[in-house]
Design a protein around this motif. Structure first.
Motif, PDB file in Angstrom:
ATOM      1  N   GLU A 142       0.980  -1.314  -0.167  1.00 42.13           N
ATOM      2  CA  GLU A 142       0.143  -0.037  -0.079  1.00 42.13           C
ATOM      3  C   GLU A 142       0.944   1.360   0.078  1.00 42.13           C
ATOM      4  O   GLU A 142       0.704   2.241  -0.735  1.00 42.13           O
ATOM      5  CB  GLU A 142      -1.019   0.064   1.143  1.00 42.13           C
ATOM      6  N   VAL A 181      -3.363   6.163   2.277  1.00 43.35           N
ATOM      7  CA  VAL A 181      -3.815   5.171   2.618  1.00 43.35           C
ATOM      8  C   VAL A 181      -4.081   5.148   4.171  1.00 43.35           C
ATOM      9  O   VAL A 181      -3.352   5.713   4.823  1.00 43.35           O
ATOM     10  CB  VAL A 181      -2.242   4.226   2.698  1.00 43.35           C
ATOM     11  N   PRO A 224      -2.025  -0.279   7.690  1.00 40.74           N
ATOM     12  CA  PRO A 224      -3.081   0.048   6.946  1.00 40.74           C
ATOM     13  C   PRO A 224      -4.517  -0.550   7.598  1.00 40.74           C
ATOM     14  O   PRO A 224      -4.541  -1.529   8.096  1.00 40.74           O
ATOM     15  CB  PRO A 224      -3.000  -0.436   5.664  1.00 40.74           C
ATOM     16  N   ARG A 233      -4.527  -3.689   1.193  1.00 41.20           N
ATOM     17  CA  ARG A 233      -4.526  -3.875  -0.070  1.00 41.20           C
ATOM     18  C   ARG A 233      -5.284  -2.889  -0.829  1.00 41.20           C
ATOM     19  O   ARG A 233      -5.558  -2.878  -1.920  1.00 41.20           O
ATOM     20  CB  ARG A 233      -5.029  -5.111  -0.473  1.00 41.20           C
ATOM     21  N   TYR A 234      -5.595  -1.650  -0.043  1.00 35.89           N
ATOM     22  CA  TYR A 234      -6.369  -0.575  -0.768  1.00 35.89           C
ATOM     23  C   TYR A 234      -5.763   0.837  -0.694  1.00 35.89           C
ATOM     24  O   TYR A 234      -5.292   1.282   0.329  1.00 35.89           O
ATOM     25  CB  TYR A 234      -8.121  -0.421  -0.304  1.00 35.89           C
ATOM     26  N   VAL A 235      -5.704   1.810  -1.634  1.00 35.63           N
ATOM     27  CA  VAL A 235      -5.022   2.952  -1.669  1.00 35.63           C
ATOM     28  C   VAL A 235      -6.055   3.921  -2.350  1.00 35.63           C
ATOM     29  O   VAL A 235      -6.740   3.360  -3.426  1.00 35.63           O
ATOM     30  CB  VAL A 235      -3.592   2.827  -2.721  1.00 35.63           C
TER      31      VAL A 235
END
Length: 127
Positions: free
Chosen positions: A16, A32, A53, A57-59
């Motif tokens: 991320e 993030v 985070p 797995r997300y930005v």
């Protein structure tokens, strides 16, 4: 301050911050959402805070609607895997956040500043 649309990117596991930094190098605002957890270093040493985070797995990437989504830049990133879409088959436009939703996530990922002399009350939520 100009308003941005936000696109939610999916990235490789534990990449991320690398994707966020790559987007910043291209001049694209991204962040993030993080929380700070305490980790023990070794016996006898004080624990240290570490950024983790909130949504692995997300930005979140900002872009101006009039300029469009910079797909060419995204395809050049090594750890980028895709974008979240409203439709699981990807037939509709990408899922985007409003500025208010993005501001809320940014505020939640800001660490609380506590002093050692402050008293903190920890409560338990009833479910």
């Amino acid at each position: 301050m100009s308003t941005y649309d936000w696109l939610i990117l999916t990235v490789a596991p534990q990449r991320e911050f690398a994707v966020r930094d790559d987007l910043h190098r291209f001049g694209i605002p991204a962040f993030v959402p993080v929380e700070f957890r305490w980790f023990r270093q070794a016996r006898g040493k004080p624990p240290v805070p570490k950024r983790c985070p909130i949504l692995p797995r997300y930005v979140f990437m900002a872009f101006k609607r009039e300029n469009g989504i910079p797909w060419q830049v995204l395809h050049g990133l090594s750890h980028w895997q895709g974008a979240l879409y409203a439709d699981p088959l990807g037939r509709t436009s990408p899922a985007m956040l409003t500025q208010r939703q993005a501001d809320t996530i940014i505020a939640l990922s800001t660490p609380a500043k506590l002093d050692a002399a402050q008293k903190v009350q920890i409560g338990r939520a009833h479910v």
